[in-house]
Design an enzyme around this catalytic site. Structure first.
Site, short mmCIF file in Angstrom:
data_model
loop_
_atom_site.label_atom_id
_atom_site.label_comp_id
_atom_site.label_asym_id
_atom_site.label_seq_id
_atom_site.Cartn_x
_atom_site.Cartn_y
_atom_site.Cartn_z
N HIS A 283 2.81 5.73 47.60
CA HIS A 283 2.14 5.73 48.91
C HIS A 283 3.13 5.86 50.06
O HIS A 283 2.77 5.72 51.22
CB HIS A 283 1.33 4.43 49.04
CG HIS A 283 0.35 4.43 50.16
ND1 HIS A 283 0.46 3.60 51.26
CD2 HIS A 283 -0.77 5.16 50.36
CE1 HIS A 283 -0.55 3.81 52.08
NE2 HIS A 283 -1.31 4.75 51.56
N LYS A 285 5.74 7.40 52.89
CA LYS A 285 5.89 8.56 53.78
C LYS A 285 7.32 8.49 54.29
O LYS A 285 7.63 7.70 55.18
CB LYS A 285 4.92 8.53 54.95
CG LYS A 285 3.45 8.65 54.55
CD LYS A 285 2.83 7.31 54.33
CE LYS A 285 1.35 7.45 53.94
NZ LYS A 285 0.80 6.18 53.46
N ASP A 290 20.30 14.49 55.98
CA ASP A 290 21.75 14.35 55.96
C ASP A 290 22.24 12.91 55.87
O ASP A 290 23.39 12.62 56.17
CB ASP A 290 22.37 15.02 57.19
CG ASP A 290 22.20 16.54 57.17
OD1 ASP A 290 21.91 17.08 56.09
OD2 ASP A 290 22.35 17.18 58.23
N HIS A 464 -4.89 4.38 61.69
CA HIS A 464 -4.24 4.38 60.39
C HIS A 464 -2.85 3.72 60.46
O HIS A 464 -2.15 3.60 59.46
CB HIS A 464 -4.12 5.82 59.88
CG HIS A 464 -3.69 5.96 58.46
ND1 HIS A 464 -2.43 6.41 58.10
CD2 HIS A 464 -4.34 5.71 57.30
CE1 HIS A 464 -2.34 6.44 56.78
NE2 HIS A 464 -3.47 6.03 56.27
N LYS A 466 0.15 1.06 60.63
CA LYS A 466 0.42 -0.22 59.96
C LYS A 466 1.61 -0.86 60.66
O LYS A 466 2.78 -0.57 60.33
CB LYS A 466 0.74 -0.03 58.48
CG LYS A 466 -0.28 0.84 57.70
CD LYS A 466 0.26 2.21 57.49
CE LYS A 466 -0.50 3.08 56.51
NZ LYS A 466 -1.89 3.07 56.46
N ASP A 471 6.32 -12.02 69.00
CA ASP A 471 7.20 -12.72 69.95
C ASP A 471 8.26 -11.83 70.59
O ASP A 471 9.21 -12.34 71.20
CB ASP A 471 7.91 -13.90 69.27
CG ASP A 471 6.94 -14.97 68.79
OD1 ASP A 471 5.78 -14.97 69.24
OD2 ASP A 471 7.35 -15.81 67.97
#
Length: 546
Positions: A283, A285, A290, A464, A466, A471
Site C-alpha cells: 500500500h 506510495k 538519486d 484521502h 492520512k 502541539d
C-alpha cells in the site's frame, strides 16, 4: 493556505458551487471510454482467475458428491479444522477485534469456516515469505546508521520525542535524521507539479513504488519523463501492487514497461489459485530520486488524485517531499522490496547519494524519520506511532483519515486524550469511496463525540489524506489509514516529524479543511434511523475483515 481549486473552500456544498459546470466537463473525458477500458482491463484480467477458482470449487463439490458415503469423514474433518483454527486464533498475537471477527463466521459456518480462515484470514505472512524477507530486513538494519548522538540530544531536549524516535529506529530499522528538508504538499496537484520537477532532474536513478497506477493525465505525464530519463541512462525502476491495479492497468503491464526500458516488478500477483498472501498488499506510495530526494503520502498515480477526474467530489490528499539524509531510509525501503520481488541481491552501497542538496535542513530544525511498516514481525509500528502521538499530546491532536475503523486501544486513546483536556479533532470524508466502510466509520461517532472528540466531514468530496499533527511538535504524513488492513496487514510507510517547519504547514492545511467541513454533533447520531444504526453496528463486528 491556498488551494488550487479555491471555489471548494468558499461554498461547502459541491452541488451548489460555481465549479459545478467544470466538474461535469471534466467527468466526461476522464476514463477514455469507460466501457472500452472495462472490457480491455477488467474482463481479461479477472475472467481467467474467476474461472479457475470456480473450477476449484466445482472440483471440491464434485468430490463431495462422488464420495457421499464418506461425507461424515469430510464433515468431521472440516469441524476439526475449524476447531483448530479457533484455538489458533485465540492463541496468536493478532488484535482481539480481528480474532472476534473471524471466530464468529467460523462458528456460524463450521464446515468451511476454518478452511476459509486458513486461506484468507492469516494476518501475518507465510513462513516461506518470512524466510526470504528476514535476511533482507537484517541487511536494511545493517545499512542504516544508529544515530546515537542525535537520539541523546533529543532525549535531553524532549524525552517523549526521543522515546518515539528510538522505538521507530529499533522496530522499523529507520533512524531519525536532522540534515533533511521537509516540504508538506497539501494537494495532489502540488505534489504532481513537484514530482515532475524532481524527476526531470534525476541523474542516476528513479525508484517508484505505488499501490495504484492508472493510465491518464497524471501517469502519462510521469511515464513520458521516465522514458526520457531511461533513454538518458538513468536506472528507472517501478513496483506496483497487482490488486491495487487490477481495474486500472492491462494484464502484464510490467512486461510492456520492461520492453520500454523501465525495470518493473509486480507485488503479490493475483492468480487463479487461492493464495495465503492475498490479504497482504503493498500500500506504499514512494518515490526516490538519486538517494537525496523522496516523496510519500496518500497520493497514487491516478487522475482522481489531482482532480482531473471527478470520482467522489473534490479529492483532498496530501504528501511530503524530503531532501537530505533521511531519504536514504526511503531508498532502502524500495531496494529491500525490489530485492525480495526480483530475487536478485545487489550492492546497496552503490546507490548511496554522491552529494546532498546544499543547506539541506539547516534552517528547519528538529528532525524527520521515514519509517516502514509490514506484517513480517507482528509489530504494529504504524499504530504504535499513532498511539504515541495521541498519548503524548498536551494541547491538541488533529487528524485526517479516509477511514475510521479503529480498535479498542485507538478508541480509548482518543477518548482519554479528549477527556483529559486535549483538543482532539478528526476530519473524515462526506462522500465515501466505499459506503459500507464509511458506515463503519460513522458507527464510532457517538462514542467519540460523547468523550468530547470533535468530528468533521469534508463536504466538498472525499478526503484521502492520512496526517497527524500534535502541539506543533509532532506529526506524521504517510500511507497508513486508521483501519485494520493498513495497521496490520499491508506494507506501509510514513514520515514522523519533530519540531520541523513542515508541521506549521500541516496545521494551516488542517485549519483550512475545517472551513469546508461540516461539524458532526450528537444530533446527527440520534437522528440516524434505528435500522441504519443496527446495520452499522453489525458491520463493525466484521470491521477487521473489510
Amino acid at each position: 493556505m491556498t488551494w488550487p481549486n479555491s471555489c471548494w473552500r468558499t461554498r461547502p456544498s459541491p452541488a451548489r458551487n460555481s465549479c459545478g459546470s467544470s466538474r461535469e466537463r471534466r467527468r466526461k473525458p476522464s476514463r477514455k471510454g469507460g466501457a472500452d477500458v472495462w472490457k480491455k482491463i477488467f474482463i481479461p484480467r479477472l475472467a481467467f482467475a474467476l474461472l479457475a477458482i470456480l473450477l476449484q470449487l466445482g472440483l471440491l463439490v464434485g468430490m463431495v458428491l462422488r464420495f457421499q458415503e464418506y461425507f461424515g469423514f469430510f464433515y468431521g474433518g472440516s469441524l476439526l479444522v475449524s476447531a483448530v483454527a479457533v484455538v489458533w486464533i485465540l492463541n496468536d498475537r493478532s488484535n482481539p477485534a480481528y480474532k472476534i471477527a473471524w471466530i464468529i463466521p467460523i462458528l456460524l459456518f463450521p464446515v468451511f469456516g476454518g478452511i476459509f480462515y486458513l486461506l484468507f484470514g492469516r494476518p501475518d505472512l507465510d513462513n516461506t515469505t518470512k524466510r526470504r524477507m528476514g535476511p533482507i530486513m537484517g541487511k536494511v538494519a545493517e545499512s542504516l546508521p544508529r544515530e546515537e548522538e542525535l537520539l541523546a540530544a533529543l532525549k535531553e531536549e524532549c524525552p517523549p520525542a526521543a522515546h518515539q524516535a528510538r522505538y521507530i529506529r529499533d522496530y522499523a530499522h529507520c533512524p531519525p535524521c536532522d540534515r533533511t528538508e521537509a516540504e508538506y504538499l497539501p494537494t495532489g496537484e502540488l505534489k504532481f507539479a513537484r514530482l515532475k520537477e524532481v524527476l526531470r532532474k534525476a541523474e542516476r536513478y528513479i525508484f517508484l513504488e505505488y499501490f495504484i497506477i492508472e493510465e491518464g493525465v497524471l501517469w502519462d505525464s510521469v511515464l513520458e519523463i521516465l522514458l526520457e530519463k531511461a533513454g538518458e541512462g538513468v536506472d528507472v525502476r517501478l513496483i506496483y501492487d497487482d490488486a491495487g491495479c487490477l481495474f486500472t492497468l492491462p494484464e502484464r503491464y510490467d512486461r510492456k514497461l520492461e520492453a520500454m526500458g523501465i525495470r518493473c516488478c509486480v507485488f503479490n500477483p493475483l492468480g487463479p489459485v487461492f493464495s495465503l498472501k492475498v490479504n497482504n498488499r503493498d500500500h506504499r506510495k514512494l518515490v526516490v530520486v538519486d538517494g537525496h530526494t523522496g516523496f510519500t503520502g496518500g497520493i497514487n498515480l491516478a487522475d482522481e488524485y489531482i482532480n482531473e477526474y471527478v470520482k467522489y467530489g473534490h479529492w483532498k490528499d496530501s504528501a511530503i517531499l524530503l531532501r537530505g539524509a533521511a531519504v536514504w531510509s526511503m531508498s532502502l525501503m524500495f531496494l529491500s522490496m525490489w530485492e525480495y520481488l526480483r530475487r536478485e541481491e545487489e550492492d546497496w552501497e552503490a546507490f548511496r547519494p554522491k552529494s546532498m542538496p546544499l543547506g539541506t535542513g539547516e534552517a528547519q530544525g528538529g528532525c524527520v524519520q521515514p519509517f516502514a511498516d509490514n506484517p513480517l514481525d507482528g509489530e504494529p509500528v504504524g499504530e504504535t506511532v499513532y498511539l504515541n502521538i495521541i498519548n503524548k499530546a498536551q494541547r491538541y491532536v488533529h487528524i485526517t483519515s479516509p477511514y475510521l475503523i479503529i480498535d479498542s486501544a485507538m478508541a480509548s486513546a482518543l477518548c482519554n486524550a479528549s477527556k483529559g483536556g486535549v483538543d482532539v479533532r478528526i476530519v473524515t470524508p462526506n462522500h465515501p469511496d466505499k459506503k459500507y466502510v464509511h458506515a463503519v466509520t460513522r458507527s464510532y461517532y457517538g462514542m467519540l463525540l460523547e468523550s468530547g472528540v470533535k468530528i468533521y466531514e469534508y463536504t466538498p468530496g472525499f478526503i484521502h489524506s492520512k496526517t497527524f499533527v500534535a502541539d506543533g511538535l509532532y506529526g506524521v504524513v504517510g500511507t497508513i489509514n486508521m483501519d485494520y488492513r493498513s495497521l496490520y496487514l499491508h506494507f506501509e510507510c510514513g514520515v514522523w516529524i519533530y519540531r520541523n517547519r513542515a508541521l506549521q504547514a500541516m496545521e494551516e492545511d488542517f485549519r483550512a479543511l475545517l472551513e469546508v467541513s461540516r461539524p458532526i454533533g450528537m444530533e446527527d447520531v440520534w437522528g440516524t434511523p434505528w435500522y441504519r444504526t443496527l446495520g452499522r453496528f453489525l458491520l463493525r463486528v466484521f470491521a477487521p475483515l473489510l
